[in-house]
Design an enzyme around this catalytic site. Structure first.
Site, short mmCIF file in Angstrom:
data_model
loop_
_atom_site.label_atom_id
_atom_site.label_comp_id
_atom_site.label_asym_id
_atom_site.label_seq_id
_atom_site.Cartn_x
_atom_site.Cartn_y
_atom_site.Cartn_z
N ASP A 1 7.68 21.29 -8.42
CA ASP A 1 8.52 20.16 -8.83
C ASP A 1 8.11 19.60 -10.17
O ASP A 1 6.94 19.65 -10.57
CB ASP A 1 8.40 19.02 -7.81
CG ASP A 1 9.26 19.21 -6.59
OD1 ASP A 1 9.77 20.33 -6.38
OD2 ASP A 1 9.41 18.24 -5.81
N HIS B 1 15.85 18.69 -10.10
CA HIS B 1 15.02 17.60 -9.56
C HIS B 1 15.38 16.26 -10.22
O HIS B 1 14.53 15.37 -10.32
CB HIS B 1 13.55 17.92 -9.76
CG HIS B 1 12.61 17.10 -8.92
ND1 HIS B 1 12.82 16.84 -7.59
CD2 HIS B 1 11.45 16.46 -9.24
CE1 HIS B 1 11.83 16.11 -7.12
NE2 HIS B 1 10.99 15.85 -8.10
N HIS C 1 13.96 11.27 -12.44
CA HIS C 1 13.18 11.09 -11.21
C HIS C 1 13.37 9.72 -10.58
O HIS C 1 12.47 9.19 -9.90
CB HIS C 1 11.70 11.37 -11.46
CG HIS C 1 10.98 11.88 -10.25
ND1 HIS C 1 10.51 11.06 -9.24
CD2 HIS C 1 10.64 13.14 -9.87
CE1 HIS C 1 9.91 11.78 -8.31
NE2 HIS C 1 9.98 13.05 -8.67
N HIS D 1 3.21 20.86 -7.83
CA HIS D 1 3.72 20.42 -9.13
C HIS D 1 3.00 21.20 -10.22
O HIS D 1 1.76 21.24 -10.22
CB HIS D 1 3.46 18.92 -9.35
CG HIS D 1 4.07 18.03 -8.31
ND1 HIS D 1 3.49 17.81 -7.08
CD2 HIS D 1 5.21 17.30 -8.33
CE1 HIS D 1 4.24 16.97 -6.38
NE2 HIS D 1 5.29 16.65 -7.11
#
Length: 261
Positions: free
Chosen positions: A72, A123, A127, A217
């Site tokens: 991510d 994504h 965010h 990540h």
């Protein structure tokens, strides 16, 4: 899902989620989830198999122990090295890319991710927690990243991961409109909170299970160095690495639907 990383500059997206929990939280009790096994079971396979490009052939995740490695909030400065590792290990992955200061900053890396056979996914742009937004704001967060990725790769993503795993009926409806299935996870190493690669590796392999989805990540210093050990250990334990679409095959990720192992 982003969190604070010691010793590194925190961008706006990271700062927003410094104290975020990594629990699989679905905001809105009316949102149902579908497991990979259910997705496969609902589809009638043409040949009984789903492809696993990284392993050089087809694989039936209903018969072998599959797991999907996902990353991510990239790409970042360490993503090219991660891609080198994945190529060497012949492992496909799914990348849920962040738009602002990531996709727009590293377009050549986005193209490489796609060119090397990995799944490119969404994504959001900045965010933001989608359940805090109205439909137009959710649409903007997702569509801006869709468009930016399409401009680079020639293809809009079909998967997205909501920040913090938070979704509701509004997020699901907008995702459906944009052709995006929602993908959650079964194990995470909380790599936002440590630079200890050995700990990241151990947490990941301890939580691994068949039909699982690993959340890591590629923007934190401890994560990419942990990946070779994760791959080697899980291969030794009999896991086959696949992308998320391959995990669901012969089923297809349905727009708006939430998938969680």
């Amino acid at each position: 899902m982003l969190g604070r990383k010691p010793g590194r500059r925190r961008g706006p997206a990271v700062a927003v989620l410094a104290a975020a929990s990594l629990m699989l939280t679905i905001a809105g009790c009316g949102v149902d989830t579908v497991t990979p096994g259910d997705a496969r079971g609902e589809a009638a396979p043409a040949d009984g198999k789903g492809g696993a490009a990284g392993d050089g052939g087809a694989v039936d995740c209903g018969k072998v122990k599959c797991i999907a490695l996902t990353f991510d909030a990239g790409p970042g400065k360490d993503t090219p090295h991660l891609l080198d590792i994945l190529r060497e290990k012949k492992v496909p992955a799914t990348f849920f890319l962040l738009g602002k200061k990531h996709v727009d900053r590293y377009p050549e890396v986005v193209k490489r991710i796609a060119d090397e056979g990995h799944e490119v996914a969404n994504h959001t742009w900045t965010h933001r927690i989608l359940t805090d937004l109205d439909a137009d704001q959710v649409r903007d967060e997702l569509s801006r990243t869709q468009n930016a990725i399409e401009k680079i790769t020639g293809r809009k993503p079909t998967l997205m991961r909501p920040p913090q795993g938070r979704t509701d009926d509004t997020v699901s409806e907008v995702s459906r409109e944009l052709g995006l299935a929602q993908i959650l996870w079964s194990v995470t190493a909380k790599d936002y909170a440590t630079t200890d690669s050995a700990l990241i590796r151990q947490r990941t392999v301890d939580g691994a299970k068949g039909d699982g989805i690993i959340l890591l990540h590629d923007i934190y210093d401890g994560t990419v160095p942990a990946v070779p050990g994760i791959i080697d250990e899980l291969k030794q334990r009999g896991f086959t690495f696949v992308t998320v679409p391959q995990l669901l095959a012969p089923g297809t990720a349905e727009p708006g639907t939430v998938y969680r192992p």
